[in-house]
Every structure is written in C-alpha cells, then in structure tokens.
Design a protein around this motif. Structure first.
Motif, PDB file in Angstrom:
ATOM      1  N   ARG A 279      30.239  38.141  45.331  1.00 38.38           N
ATOM      2  CA  ARG A 279      31.614  37.136  45.437  1.00 38.38           C
ATOM      3  C   ARG A 279      32.868  38.082  45.466  1.00 38.38           C
ATOM      4  NH1 ARG A 279      28.558  34.062  46.327  1.00 38.38           N
ATOM      5  NH2 ARG A 279      28.062  31.798  45.675  1.00 38.38           N
ATOM      6  N   LYS A 280      34.078  37.084  46.327  1.00 37.94           N
ATOM      7  CA  LYS A 280      35.363  38.086  46.275  1.00 37.94           C
ATOM      8  C   LYS A 280      36.198  37.260  44.791  1.00 37.94           C
ATOM      9  CE  LYS A 280      37.659  38.011  49.755  1.00 37.94           C
ATOM     10  NZ  LYS A 280      38.054  38.401  51.160  1.00 37.94           N
ATOM     11  N   ARG A 281      36.826  38.573  44.351  1.00 34.72           N
ATOM     12  CA  ARG A 281      37.309  37.711  42.826  1.00 34.72           C
ATOM     13  C   ARG A 281      38.721  37.547  43.265  1.00 34.72           C
ATOM     14  NH1 ARG A 281      41.713  40.445  39.462  1.00 34.72           N
ATOM     15  NH2 ARG A 281      41.362  38.900  37.375  1.00 34.72           N
ATOM     16  N   VAL A 282      39.895  36.386  42.969  1.00 36.57           N
ATOM     17  CA  VAL A 282      40.563  36.009  43.945  1.00 36.57           C
ATOM     18  C   VAL A 282      41.775  35.447  42.812  1.00 36.57           C
ATOM     19  CG1 VAL A 282      41.925  34.155  45.164  1.00 36.57           C
ATOM     20  CG2 VAL A 282      40.033  34.779  46.043  1.00 36.57           C
ATOM     21  N   VAL A 283      43.226  35.938  42.640  1.00 36.61           N
ATOM     22  CA  VAL A 283      43.848  35.208  41.924  1.00 36.61           C
ATOM     23  C   VAL A 283      45.127  34.678  42.541  1.00 36.61           C
ATOM     24  CG1 VAL A 283      45.772  35.923  40.457  1.00 36.61           C
ATOM     25  CG2 VAL A 283      43.460  37.462  40.484  1.00 36.61           C
ATOM     26  N   SER A 284      45.285  32.954  42.370  1.00 37.24           N
ATOM     27  CA  SER A 284      46.047  32.229  42.567  1.00 37.24           C
ATOM     28  C   SER A 284      47.064  31.965  41.628  1.00 37.24           C
ATOM     29  CB  SER A 284      45.847  30.841  43.145  1.00 37.24           C
ATOM     30  OG  SER A 284      46.479  30.503  43.933  1.00 37.24           O
ATOM     31  N   ASP A 285      48.221  32.237  41.426  1.00 37.14           N
ATOM     32  CA  ASP A 285      49.053  31.882  40.181  1.00 37.14           C
ATOM     33  C   ASP A 285      48.776  32.452  39.007  1.00 37.14           C
ATOM     34  OD1 ASP A 285      50.737  29.990  42.201  1.00 37.14           O
ATOM     35  OD2 ASP A 285      49.449  27.938  42.161  1.00 37.14           O
TER      36      ASP A 285
ATOM     37  N   ILE B 182      33.804  45.873  42.122  1.00 39.74           N
ATOM     38  CA  ILE B 182      33.933  47.491  42.164  1.00 39.74           C
ATOM     39  C   ILE B 182      35.275  46.817  43.493  1.00 39.74           C
ATOM     40  CG2 ILE B 182      33.857  49.116  44.915  1.00 39.74           C
ATOM     41  CD1 ILE B 182      30.623  48.870  43.838  1.00 39.74           C
ATOM     42  N   SER B 183      36.663  47.296  43.443  1.00 41.38           N
ATOM     43  CA  SER B 183      37.720  47.005  43.776  1.00 41.38           C
ATOM     44  C   SER B 183      37.632  48.047  44.716  1.00 41.38           C
ATOM     45  CB  SER B 183      38.699  47.658  43.390  1.00 41.38           C
ATOM     46  OG  SER B 183      38.840  46.010  41.768  1.00 41.38           O
ATOM     47  N   HIS B 184      38.667  47.580  46.042  1.00 44.08           N
ATOM     48  CA  HIS B 184      38.414  48.291  47.965  1.00 44.08           C
ATOM     49  C   HIS B 184      39.698  47.798  47.875  1.00 44.08           C
ATOM     50  CE1 HIS B 184      37.512  50.245  51.387  1.00 44.08           C
ATOM     51  NE2 HIS B 184      37.372  49.407  52.220  1.00 44.08           N
ATOM     52  N   ASN B 185      40.907  48.046  48.421  1.00 44.67           N
ATOM     53  CA  ASN B 185      42.094  47.823  49.619  1.00 44.67           C
ATOM     54  C   ASN B 185      42.692  46.524  48.265  1.00 44.67           C
ATOM     55  OD1 ASN B 185      41.706  50.268  51.560  1.00 44.67           O
ATOM     56  ND2 ASN B 185      40.596  48.624  52.580  1.00 44.67           N
ATOM     57  N   GLN B 186      42.883  45.914  48.200  1.00 44.29           N
ATOM     58  CA  GLN B 186      43.116  44.924  47.706  1.00 44.29           C
ATOM     59  C   GLN B 186      42.269  44.160  47.332  1.00 44.29           C
ATOM     60  OE1 GLN B 186      46.987  43.438  48.700  1.00 44.29           O
ATOM     61  NE2 GLN B 186      47.622  45.159  49.532  1.00 44.29           N
ATOM     62  N   ASP B 187      40.807  43.982  47.240  1.00 44.60           N
ATOM     63  CA  ASP B 187      39.772  43.265  47.108  1.00 44.60           C
ATOM     64  C   ASP B 187      39.146  43.163  46.031  1.00 44.60           C
ATOM     65  OD1 ASP B 187      40.226  41.054  48.844  1.00 44.60           O
ATOM     66  OD2 ASP B 187      39.634  41.659  50.677  1.00 44.60           O
TER      67      ASP B 187
ATOM     68  N   ALA C  10      30.939  45.025  51.583  1.00 44.66           N
ATOM     69  CA  ALA C  10      30.230  45.437  49.660  1.00 44.66           C
ATOM     70  C   ALA C  10      29.369  46.063  49.267  1.00 44.66           C
ATOM     71  CB  ALA C  10      29.964  43.668  49.324  1.00 44.66           C
ATOM     72  N   PHE C  11      28.228  45.684  49.688  1.00 47.03           N
ATOM     73  CA  PHE C  11      27.125  46.411  49.737  1.00 47.03           C
ATOM     74  C   PHE C  11      27.249  48.419  49.842  1.00 47.03           C
ATOM     75  CE2 PHE C  11      24.646  42.606  49.148  1.00 47.03           C
ATOM     76  CZ  PHE C  11      24.573  42.512  48.497  1.00 47.03           C
ATOM     77  N   SER C  12      27.681  48.279  51.363  1.00 50.74           N
ATOM     78  CA  SER C  12      28.036  49.074  51.225  1.00 50.74           C
ATOM     79  C   SER C  12      28.751  50.081  50.431  1.00 50.74           C
ATOM     80  CB  SER C  12      29.290  50.112  52.710  1.00 50.74           C
ATOM     81  OG  SER C  12      29.492  51.056  52.313  1.00 50.74           O
ATOM     82  N   LEU C  13      29.647  49.610  49.813  1.00 53.49           N
ATOM     83  CA  LEU C  13      30.622  49.852  48.063  1.00 53.49           C
ATOM     84  C   LEU C  13      29.543  50.374  46.745  1.00 53.49           C
ATOM     85  CD1 LEU C  13      33.996  48.037  48.610  1.00 53.49           C
ATOM     86  CD2 LEU C  13      33.478  50.423  49.217  1.00 53.49           C
ATOM     87  N   PHE C  14      28.606  49.104  46.703  1.00 51.21           N
ATOM     88  CA  PHE C  14      27.457  48.785  45.556  1.00 51.21           C
ATOM     89  C   PHE C  14      27.106  50.242  45.919  1.00 51.21           C
ATOM     90  CE2 PHE C  14      24.161  47.612  43.396  1.00 51.21           C
ATOM     91  CZ  PHE C  14      24.347  47.730  42.310  1.00 51.21           C
ATOM     92  N   PHE C  15      26.295  50.782  47.077  1.00 46.61           N
ATOM     93  CA  PHE C  15      25.283  51.453  47.715  1.00 46.61           C
ATOM     94  C   PHE C  15      25.891  53.287  47.546  1.00 46.61           C
ATOM     95  CE2 PHE C  15      22.520  48.318  48.659  1.00 46.61           C
ATOM     96  CZ  PHE C  15      21.793  48.288  48.030  1.00 46.61           C
ATOM     97  N   LYS C  16      27.797  53.365  47.367  1.00 45.68           N
ATOM     98  CA  LYS C  16      28.495  54.936  47.173  1.00 45.68           C
ATOM     99  C   LYS C  16      28.350  54.763  46.150  1.00 45.68           C
ATOM    100  CE  LYS C  16      32.203  56.748  49.500  1.00 45.68           C
ATOM    101  NZ  LYS C  16      33.278  56.566  49.839  1.00 45.68           N
TER     102      LYS C  16
END
Length: 86
Positions: A46-52, A24-29, A69-75
C-alpha cells in the motif's frame, strides 16, 4: 541485551489485521509492505497517504507503482530476491 521486539499491526478496510513488514520511502511516496496475520503468504503493498490530519494506506494505482515498490524492496533486501529464485 534488549530482546523486546515491536510488531506493528494495522487493520485495513477489509477489517483484517496485517503486520507491517517494511516501509520504504521514495521521492514523496512511502510504500508499506504488509502480511496478513491469518495467512502470512498474503502480502499486500500500500502507499501511505497523508490528507489534512489523517494518515491512511491506499491501494497502488497502477502496475508501474507495483513494479517500483518491489524494485525498491528487493534493492533494500537483495537476500530475499536470491531466496525467491530457488
């Protein structure tokens, strides 16, 4: 009808394999919801992180991120919230 189902699996730093349940994407996360292949009741977020050029999954940094995260999931999956209240 196509009965093919794709299941994505990742191996985390603990060298265990986890099934990707949802992203689930939210803003830039992007939050990634995982379940252990060995114990499906072992759920991780977990949060997906892109580095280089690298992409990795990092632990959430605080309780507020976990709540979000859980608020977004249950929504996204309100039917699961109803099931969890039984």
């Amino acid at each position: 009808m196509n009965d093919n189902i794709t299941i994505n699996v990742v191996t985390l730093d603990d060298q265990k394999e986890y099934l990707i349940l949802d992203k689930i994407s939210h803003n830039q996360d992007t939050f990634v919801f995982l379940a252990s292949k060995e114990d499906e009741e072992n759920i991780l977020v977990r949060k997906r992180v892109v580095s280089d050029q690298d992409v990795f999954l990092e632990e959430l940094s605080n309780f507020e991120e976990l709540q979000l995260a859980f608020s977004l999931f249950f929504k996204k999956h309100p039917e699961l919230l109803k099931e969890s209240q039984i």
